[in-house]
Every structure is written in structure tokens, then in C-alpha cells.
Design a protein around this motif. Structure first.
Motif, PDB file in Angstrom:
ATOM      1  N   MET A 519       0.928  -1.377   0.093  1.00 58.85           N
ATOM      2  CA  MET A 519      -0.144   0.062  -0.099  1.00 58.85           C
ATOM      3  C   MET A 519       0.862   1.194  -0.118  1.00 58.85           C
ATOM      4  SD  MET A 519      -2.905   1.346   2.700  1.00 58.85           S
ATOM      5  CE  MET A 519      -1.389   2.093   3.733  1.00 58.85           C
ATOM      6  N   VAL A 520       1.875   1.491   0.845  1.00 58.23           N
ATOM      7  CA  VAL A 520       2.789   2.333   0.844  1.00 58.23           C
ATOM      8  C   VAL A 520       3.451   2.602  -0.440  1.00 58.23           C
ATOM      9  CG1 VAL A 520       4.838   3.665   2.086  1.00 58.23           C
ATOM     10  CG2 VAL A 520       2.865   2.397   3.439  1.00 58.23           C
ATOM     11  N   THR A 521       3.929   1.449  -0.957  1.00 58.69           N
ATOM     12  CA  THR A 521       4.808   1.496  -2.260  1.00 58.69           C
ATOM     13  C   THR A 521       4.003   2.262  -3.444  1.00 58.69           C
ATOM     14  OG1 THR A 521       6.108  -0.257  -1.481  1.00 58.69           O
ATOM     15  CG2 THR A 521       6.182   0.139  -3.962  1.00 58.69           C
ATOM     16  N   MET A 522       2.764   1.614  -3.446  1.00 59.24           N
ATOM     17  CA  MET A 522       1.718   1.948  -4.708  1.00 59.24           C
ATOM     18  C   MET A 522       1.363   3.632  -4.526  1.00 59.24           C
ATOM     19  SD  MET A 522       1.622  -0.595  -6.630  1.00 59.24           S
ATOM     20  CE  MET A 522       0.137  -0.195  -7.673  1.00 59.24           C
ATOM     21  N   THR A 523       1.064   3.720  -3.075  1.00 57.87           N
ATOM     22  CA  THR A 523       0.630   5.205  -3.073  1.00 57.87           C
ATOM     23  C   THR A 523       1.574   6.084  -3.360  1.00 57.87           C
ATOM     24  OG1 THR A 523      -1.154   4.255  -1.264  1.00 57.87           O
ATOM     25  CG2 THR A 523      -0.711   6.806  -1.359  1.00 57.87           C
ATOM     26  N   VAL A 777       6.378   0.919   6.611  1.00 50.92           N
ATOM     27  CA  VAL A 777       6.611   2.524   5.754  1.00 50.92           C
ATOM     28  C   VAL A 777       8.074   2.356   5.329  1.00 50.92           C
ATOM     29  CG1 VAL A 777       6.476   4.904   6.461  1.00 50.92           C
ATOM     30  CG2 VAL A 777       4.740   3.443   6.926  1.00 50.92           C
ATOM     31  N   LEU A 778       8.996   1.929   6.130  1.00 48.95           N
ATOM     32  CA  LEU A 778      10.301   2.088   5.755  1.00 48.95           C
ATOM     33  C   LEU A 778      10.532   1.237   4.488  1.00 48.95           C
ATOM     34  CD1 LEU A 778      13.396   2.766   6.398  1.00 48.95           C
ATOM     35  CD2 LEU A 778      13.561   0.781   7.596  1.00 48.95           C
ATOM     36  N   LEU A 779      10.107  -0.002   4.291  1.00 47.62           N
ATOM     37  CA  LEU A 779      10.289  -0.600   3.216  1.00 47.62           C
ATOM     38  C   LEU A 779       9.487  -0.306   1.959  1.00 47.62           C
ATOM     39  CD1 LEU A 779       9.866  -4.244   4.702  1.00 47.62           C
ATOM     40  CD2 LEU A 779      11.996  -3.477   4.025  1.00 47.62           C
ATOM     41  N   GLY A 780       8.168   0.446   2.277  1.00 48.71           N
ATOM     42  CA  GLY A 780       7.563   0.772   1.314  1.00 48.71           C
ATOM     43  C   GLY A 780       8.000   2.099   0.485  1.00 48.71           C
ATOM     44  N   THR A 781       8.634   2.824   1.767  1.00 58.01           N
ATOM     45  CA  THR A 781       9.124   4.144   1.013  1.00 58.01           C
ATOM     46  C   THR A 781      10.563   3.858   0.358  1.00 58.01           C
ATOM     47  OG1 THR A 781       8.370   5.149   2.888  1.00 58.01           O
ATOM     48  CG2 THR A 781      10.157   6.467   2.070  1.00 58.01           C
ATOM     49  N   ALA A 782      11.126   2.838   0.769  1.00 61.54           N
ATOM     50  CA  ALA A 782      12.486   2.672   0.077  1.00 61.54           C
ATOM     51  C   ALA A 782      12.259   2.321  -1.400  1.00 61.54           C
ATOM     52  CB  ALA A 782      13.351   1.792   0.647  1.00 61.54           C
ATOM     53  N   ALA A 783      11.182   1.112  -1.538  1.00 55.38           N
ATOM     54  CA  ALA A 783      10.718   0.795  -2.638  1.00 55.38           C
ATOM     55  C   ALA A 783      10.394   1.877  -3.655  1.00 55.38           C
ATOM     56  CB  ALA A 783       9.641  -0.278  -2.540  1.00 55.38           C
ATOM     57  N   ALA A 784       9.362   2.697  -3.352  1.00 53.96           N
ATOM     58  CA  ALA A 784       8.822   3.774  -4.011  1.00 53.96           C
ATOM     59  C   ALA A 784      10.032   4.946  -4.314  1.00 53.96           C
ATOM     60  CB  ALA A 784       7.835   4.613  -3.256  1.00 53.96           C
TER      61      ALA A 784
END
Length: 843
Positions: A519-523, A777-784
Motif C-alpha cells: 500500500m505504501v509503495t503503490m500510494t 513504511v520504511l520498506l514501502g518508502t524505500a521501494a517507492a
């Protein structure tokens, strides 16, 4: 095995509800985007104005390129042009001579805007951008073409003088009213001589006298279309009559385009020129988002089934203990998936049809889709959605059950706790493969410099990184939760328990981290890709605009001349935006008046001289790969070919377009030759307002206002469509977290029996949730960030993307709120009963 599967569904409704919901949403998205894709492929645009005319002869609205693949194989590709292609008016005489033709009607079509009535509704000249009321857009025609629809008069008479008009019934004007019309020339006051009995949906119409319409259209010797009313089938004869006349002596610029006879369904796209562009947009949008939603669905469904099966380890162990084979276990779980997937897919597909109708309404409202392009609703997207959902469910169930079905009964009974210390080799290899794929796609993405090419790759790159996190989740979870676990140990009983759960429940943590990370990555990817492009374009526009004031929209030449004579004005640049094609590739372009361009605009010239810009030369973005002195063959907006010499290359293409042409070259080849904006150096806002007192509706804005509007423009369509995928991942987050929390009822009860208070249990759960959200959030932010940085390198040349702090804070806050609600509510329900009753209760 079907009977076992049915028994499990009846007695474990709560466990399977999460999987059903995930599949339902997946089917709805696949069906909705599939319907958009089919509409783009098979949808037809109904004719409105031309519906009563059997044959319309008009210009070819495509640019064509012949590709020779071999000596015997030749392929012709066609792409639509951006403006209307006009044809020679003399062709009407040749068509009248065709045997069987009873009537021929010529037409000119041009944009017109109702800016006010004599009662004083017109905007004040020179008002600021926020004060100018929007004009009413109309389509202007000569009264002779009223017979095409046909329009008839409800009151009044036909226009007999150049200052008279006939309006349609939808405008609400009355005979005798005086209105100010801004068309392709200087605004003028007209008297309403008549009102028609008819009105076309989404196509307000105004008729001028024939001579006035030809003058306003600004195309001497040309018409936009010719209506033909035959008594018999004259298609072949019309084709011969429409062929170019080799004896024509008109100047090359006035010969017009190649004429084509349009009949039946072909009349709609001719009338609505944006129809083909909308269909292409639907094809790319439906295909890309349909594939994206399917991939997201597979990730979500696999995670949901994995969690569901993990919660049933003891039950499966007992089945193994009573001689159930691994094959039978896999078959039972596969049957469960089919029994869930079929109804979920069917219900979701029906929901997706309604969702497609809603999307169409939103796209029409945003102007991205003509109202006459009807949505194609057929069984194919429904069937595809159901089959894709069932296949995803069955695959997810079999993959999730692979290890569980092979474990020995005694190991399975003990495996219901913390989970294995090692991941299966196949899963590790798949995760490392996704990491390698993510790295490869990131490198590829950094080389793409067009939004059309980079958009699908961007979403795929973000998804691959999210899949890698999901596959390697337990390992990642064990590593990343170690830090918060150490901090939590010293924060009381609740913190100590939370730390213990974080360190020992890696497999369970991985199942909830994966959807949160997704969700964090996509958003972040969806929002910040648009922000990065918009911010870079606005920055280039801000840095490259030297003029203090910007006038617009639709500024006539007479108004520009008045501004040039205003005190203090040192330079004036007229800007007209259009689209051209180099080969079949489409590029945005601006057409400017070369005189004084250096005082109003800085394109970031890297080679050559912009001062050499003329009607036979061009300046281009350095990303196109041309050098000064090269000659470019391109096609202008109305299909007219041009060969231009490159005199300069520049870097600020996001703010000013890929090509900069002379306005004198372009103005004769666009539907509306009025300048979109006019850049003014010197003078003051008050001085400009005084100079524009006779030109109502022209706004005077400063550079900051224009830059702010540019930064906010253009992303609504993607936000609407991609927002559905974000909503789906949010539902998956709530679904997974609620399932994981509900399954811990016995754990909570046991803690209560050994003396832990209800408050301590809830605090433990809150601390766990915050830790999981922080890791996600850390992982999603890094991927994004990795994805958006690569996108930014290709599009803007900078590896630093634009991330608005407030938007990012809202994303994090949304993740916290969703996770907190999805864990807190089920936990409170789980803690309501007595601990002893909960431990003794059946699942």
C-alpha cells in the motif's frame, strides 16, 4: 475433498471471509479496467451533428507511414493528427456533378466563446485570472451548414448580416439579445437573429452568416467538411471525385488535405476529433491498470491464503495424523479456493461493471472521454475477471499449501507457534529473482524519457520491489524488527510482550507487513511520480519565464498589438501550443513569435542560437537527439508536412515542449489560431489592464500564478483510476490485519489467565502495530524512492524526486490509522469474553 472443503467453509466463515473480500475486489478491478480496454478497442463514437447526413467528405485525419519489412511485405501505419484537416472548397462543385447526388452542403467549423451579453455579464478587461468568469464554449458554423443536422428555426430568422447570429436552444438566449463572441479573431458584439428548435448534447452551436463564418474560420478557399446527400449508392464515384485535382492552381498551402468519404460509424470520430485519442488512452489505461490490478490481486490473495492456512496448521496436522496424504490436503485447499473464487469472481465482476460505468462518468466529466463514446459492456471482461480470479485463488491456495501439506503431523502440531527458522529454497530464489528483476527494471526506467514509455514500467518496477519484500518477508521482518524490539523491552510489561512477539513471530509479521508495504509503495509511487513531473515542469517554466506578466487565454492579434503600444512594454511574445509528429511519434510543441523572445523566455539553450528561429527553422529539446544543422521532417497539427532546419537545442523541454516553432508557420494549421498565452516584459498590471479595456475576458496574471497552475494541472485521470488500486490495497491491509488479530484470541486469553491486564494486552498490541507500520513504511518508502528516483532520472535528468512533506505525512498517518483500526477493533472483541471460555471454545 469437496465435502471437506464445504465443511470448512461452513464452520470457518470468519477465516475465509478475508479471502472472499480480497477476491471480490480483485474481480471488480479486473472487470472494470477490462471493460475500459474493450471500449477503447471496440467502442464506437455516435455521430450527433452528422447523424442525418449519409456521406461526409472531409480531410484524412491520420498521418501515415509506410514500413517495408521485406521486398514483398509492406505495412502502412497510421496515427491520428491533433487538429482538423481542411479540404479545398472547390471540391463541392465536383461532388455536385456526381450522378446520383441530390444535394451538397459545405461546412466550416471553428471554436467560438460566448463571453457575455449586453446586460453586462462580460468579464472586465484585464481582470486578474481569479476574477475572469469562464466563457461558454461553442462551435461556430455558417448558416448554410444547418441543413446537415438539420437545424430549424423555432423563432426569428437566419442571419442576413455579418453582425447577426443564430443560437441553438441550449444557450437560453432570446431573439434580439446582443452577445459578445470571441472566436478565432477579435471579439465582436453580435445580435441574435434567431434561435433553433434543436440542440445537440454536449455540443452548443452558434451559426453566423456564410461570409462571416468563412472570415472567422481564417481558411480562404478551404472548408472543414462537405455533406453529400445521394439518391443512390455513389461511394465509388465519390472516391474518384474526391481525388486530388492535378490541374488545381491554388497555392500549395491552400490546396487542402487529401479528401476521404466518411459513412456510417466513421462519421462519429470525424465529428469528435478527440475520440481516437480517448480510445488510445482507454486502451493504454485499461491494459496497464488491468494488469497492475491483477498483479496486486495475486500478491494480496497469496498473502491472505497464506495467513488463512497458517491459522489452520493444527487442523491440517490432525488430518495428516488420521492418514490424509499431502495430495489430499492440497486438493482440499484447492477446492476451498475454487468454492470461494467462483462466487467472489462472479459477484466482483458484476460490481466491476458498475465500477466501469462510474469511471466512464468521471472521465467524461474530466474531459478525457467524449460523451458520445459509449461504454462497451460485453461478457468478455466478466468472463476474464471470473477466470482470472479463480486462477489467482487456486494458484495462491496451492502455493500457500505447498509446504504445509508435506510437513509431518508431529512437526505440524508444533509448527503452529513461531514458525520455521528458514524459508523454503524456492521462495528465497524467487525473492532474489524479484530483487534482480527490480534492479534491471530500475536501470531500464532511468533511461526512459517519455511519459508514455515510462508510466507502465514505473508501476511494474514498484510492484516487483513489493513482491520481493513479500517473498523475503520473514527474513526482512526478523532483521528490521530487532531494533524496535530492543527499545520496547524497557517500556513496561506491554512493551516486553510486544518485543517478544516481534522477535518470535516473523512469519506472522511477514504476512501483515507485505500488504502494508504494498500500500505504501503503490500510494507513494502513484502520487509522487505525478508530483515529480509537475514540479520539474513548473520549475523549468518558472526559471525559463523572464516576462513579468502573462496574458490569456485566447488572445487575438489586435489585443497583442494594443499591448505592444502600452507604455513601458519592452517585449511581447505570443505563444500557441500544438502537437506535431516526427514520423509517427507525437511531441508537444510551442509556436512563438521570434521577435524579442530572449527577453521573455529562456529555454536553456545548450547549442545554436534561438535568435535564428524563423518559419523554416526549429529549436528542439536535446532529448530528441538532433543536432544544430540537422533537417527534421515533421507533420503539423492538421496533417501538413514541413521540413525544418534545427537552429538550437535546449534543456527545458518539460516546461516548454519538445519543439519550439515560429508562430507564423503554425497558426494556419491549428483549429484556433488565437494565442494561448502572451508573455509581456515591462509595464505594469494596471497599464496592461488599461491597454486591454476593449478586449473582455483576457486575464492578466503574474509568473507565479501561471507556474502554480501548471504544477497542479493534468493528473486527475490517473488519480481517479489508480486511486481504485490504492483503495484495494487499503482494503487488503485492513483485511489481513483483522484476520491476524482475530486469530490471536487464545493468545490474548492465555495472557489474561497468567495475570496480564486487558490494558497491558491492548498496549502490547498497539506497540506491535506501530512497529509493524514503521517497518512497512520504511520498506514501502524505500521501494517507492528507488522507483521514483529512476523515473526522475529519465524524465528530468535529476535523481532527486519531488516528495511533498505534507502528502507523505498523510500517507504515513493513513497507514497508522488503518493498521490501528484493523487491529484495535478485533482485539477489543477478542478480549470481551472470559479467558477460560475463549481457550476452551472451538474455532
Amino acid at each position: 475433498m469437496i465435502s471437506f472443503a464445504l465443511h470448512n467453509l461452513r464452520h470457518r466463515k470468519a477465516s475465509f471471509a478475508g479471502a472472499f473480500l480480497a477476491l471480490l475486489c480483485a474481480a471488480a478491478l479486473v472487470c472494470a479496467f477490462g471493460t475500459l480496454l474493450e471500449t477503447g478497442l471496440r467502442g464506437t463514437v455516435s455521430a450527433a451533428r452528422y447523424a442525418g447526413t449519409p456521406v461526409i467528405v472531409a480531410g484524412d485525419q491520420n498521418v501515415r507511414e509506410t514500413i517495408r519489412k521485406s521486398e514483398d511485405k509492406v505495412k502502412v501505419k497510421a496515427k491520428p493528427i491533433a487538429e482538423r484537416a481542411w479540404i479545398a472548397a472547390g471540391l463541392a462543385g465536383r461532388l455536385r456533378e456526381v450522378p446520383g447526388v441530390t444535394s451538397v452542403v459545405t461546412e466550416v467549423t471553428f471554436p467560438a466563446y460566448l463571453t457575455g451579453e449586453s446586460s453586462g455579464t462580460a468579464a472586465e478587461p484585464g481582470a486578474s485570472a481569479s476574477q475572469v468568469s469562464p466563457p461558454v464554449p461553442l462551435l461556430g458554423h455558417g448558416w448554410e451548414s444547418a441543413a446537415l443536422t438539420p437545424f430549424t428555426l423555432a423563432e426569428g430568422r437566419a442571419p442576413a448580416a455579418d453582425d447577426e447570429v443564430v443560437t441553438d436552444a441550449a444557450t437560453g438566449l432570446r431573439v434580439g439579445s446582443r452577445v459578445t463572441i470571441q472566436s478565432t479573431a477579435t471579439p465582436r458584439v453580435y445580435r441574435v437573429a434567431g434561435v433553433t428548435a434543436q440542440a445537440l448534447e454536449n455540443q452548443p452551436t452558434i451559426f453566423f452568416s456564410t461570409a462571416e463564418a468563412r472570415r472567422l474560420a481564417g481558411r480562404p478557399g478551404l472548408v472543414s467538411a462537405i455533406g453529400v446527400f445521394p439518391a443512390t449508392d455513389v461511394t465509388a464515384a465519390l472516391k474518384d471525385a474526391s481525388a486530388p485535382d492535378p490541374a488545381a492552381q491554388a497555392p500549395a498551402a491552400m490546396k487542402g488535405a487529401v479528401a476521404v468519404a466518411y459513412t456510417g460509424a466513421a462519421r462519429g470520430p470525424l465529428e469528435f476529433l478527440d475520440a481516437d485519442k480517448s480510445r488510445i488512452k482507454l486502451i493504454s489505461l485499461g491494459g496497464a491498470l488491468g494488469g497492475t490490478s491483477l498483479l496486486v490481486a495475486i500478491i494480496v490473495v497469496v498473502g491472505t491464503f497464506a495467513l488463512s492456512i497458517q491459522q489452520r496448521l493444527r487442523e491440517i496436522a490432525l488430518l495428516r495424523a488420521v492418514a490424509a496424504t499431502p495430495g489430499q490436503i492440497r486438493k482440499m485447499i484447492g477446492c476451498e479456493a475454487l468454492l470461494i473464487g467462483l462466487p467472489a469472481g462472479a459477484a466482483g465482476a458484476l460490481l466491476g461493471t458498475g465500477l466501469a460505468l462510474w469511471l466512464r462518468a468521471r472521465f467524461v466529466e474530466l474531459g478525457a472521454m467524449p460523451v458520445n463514446l459509449d461504454l462497451v459492456v460485453s461478457p468478455f471482461p466478466i468472463i476474464v475477471a471470473v477466470l482470472a480470479t479463480v486462477a489467482a485463488a487456486w494458484t495462491a491456495a496451492r502455493v500457500s499449501a505447498r509446504r504445509t501439506a508435506r510437513v509431518r503431523p508431529v512437526e505440524a502440531l508444533g509448527d503452529a507457534g513461531p514458525g520455521p527458522a528458514r524459508l523454503p529454497v524456492v521462495r528465497v530464489l524467487a525473492g532474489l529473482g524479484c530483487v534482480a528483476g527490480g534492479v534491471t527494471l530500475t536501470i531500464v526506467l532511468s533511461t526512459l524519457s517519455s511519459e508514455a514509455a515510462s508510466s507502465p514500467v514505473t508501476m511494474l518496477t514498484a510492484l516487483i520491489w513489493a513482491v520481493a519484500v513479500a517473498l523475503l518477508g520473514p527474513v526482512v521482518a526478523r532483521i528490521l524488527v530487532a531494533v524496535p524490539a530492543l527499545l520496547l523491552r524497557a517500556s513496561g510489561a506491554g512493551g516486553y510482550l510486544a518485543a517478544a512477539n516481534l522477535l518470535t513471530g516473523a512469519r506472522r509479521l511477514a504476512s501483515v507487513i507485505a500488504p502494508l508495504t504494498l500500500m505504501v509503495t503503490m500510494t507513494c509511487t502513484i502520487l509522487f511520480v505525478q508530483d515529480t513531473t509537475g514540479h520539474a515542469a513548473a520549475g523549468q517554466l518558472r526559471d525559463g519565464t523572464r516576462a513579468a506578466h502573462v496574458l490569456g487565454p485566447r488572445v487575438p492579434t489586435t489585443a497583442v498589438e494594443a499591448v505592444r503600444r502600452a507604455p513601458g512594454v519592452t517585449a511581447v511574445t505570443e505563444v500557441l501550443h500544438t502537437t506535431v509528429r516526427i514520423g509517427l511519434a507525437k511531441h508537444g510543441a510551442q509556436a512563438v513569435t521570434p521577435a524579442g523572445l530572449g527577453q521573455t523566455t529562456d529555454l536553456g539553450v545548450s547549442s545554436g542560437s534561438i535568435g535564428l528561429l524563423a518559419e523554416d527553422t526549429v529549436a528542439v529539446s536535446e532529448k530528441l537527439g538532433f543536432e544544430v544543422g540537422d533537417r527534421i521532417g515533421l507533420t503539423l497539427g492538421d496533417g501538413t508536412p514541413a521540413s525544418l532546419k534545427v537552429v538550437a537545442t535546449y534543456t527545458r523541454n518539460l516546461g516548454f515542449g519538445d519543439l519550439t516553432l515560429a508562430r507564423g508557420l503554425v497558426a494556419a494549421h491549428v483549429d484556433n489560431p488565437l494565442s494561448d498565452t502572451v508573455l509581456v516584459a515591462g509595464s505594469s498590471a494596471a497599464g496592461l489592464a488599461k491597454a486591454l479595456r476593449n478586449f473582455p475576458g483576457i486575464a492578466v496574471a503574474d509568473r507565479a500564478t501561471v507556474v502554480a497552475e501548471r504544477e497542479q494541472a493534468g493528473a486527475e485521470i490517473n488519480y481517479v483510476a489508480m486511486g481504485l488500486i490504492i483503495a484495494f490495497t487499503a482494503i487488503a491491509v485492513v483485511n489481513t490485519l483483522a484476520m491476524a488479530t482475530s486469530d490471536r484470541a487464545r493468545e490474548f486469553a492465555l495472557l489474561r489467565l497468567v495475570g496480564t491486564t486487558r490494558r497491558q494486552v491492548l498496549r502490547m498490541l498497539r506497540l506491535e502495530t506501530l512497529s509493524v507500520v514503521a517497518v512497512s513504511v520504511l520498506l514501502g518508502t524505500a521501494a517507492a524512492l528507488v522507483t521514483i528516483s529512476a523515473f526522475s532520472v529519465g524524465m528530468t535528468g535529476s535523481a532527486l524526486p519531488y516528495v511533498p512533506p505534507l502528502t507523505y505525512a498523510l500517507i504515513v498517518a493513513g497507514a497508522v490509522i488503518l493498521a490501528w483500526a484493523a487491529t484495535g477493533v478485533p482485539a477489543r472483541f477478542a478480549l470481551r469474553g472470559r479467558p477460560a471460555d475463549t481457550i476452551g471454545a472451538r474455532e
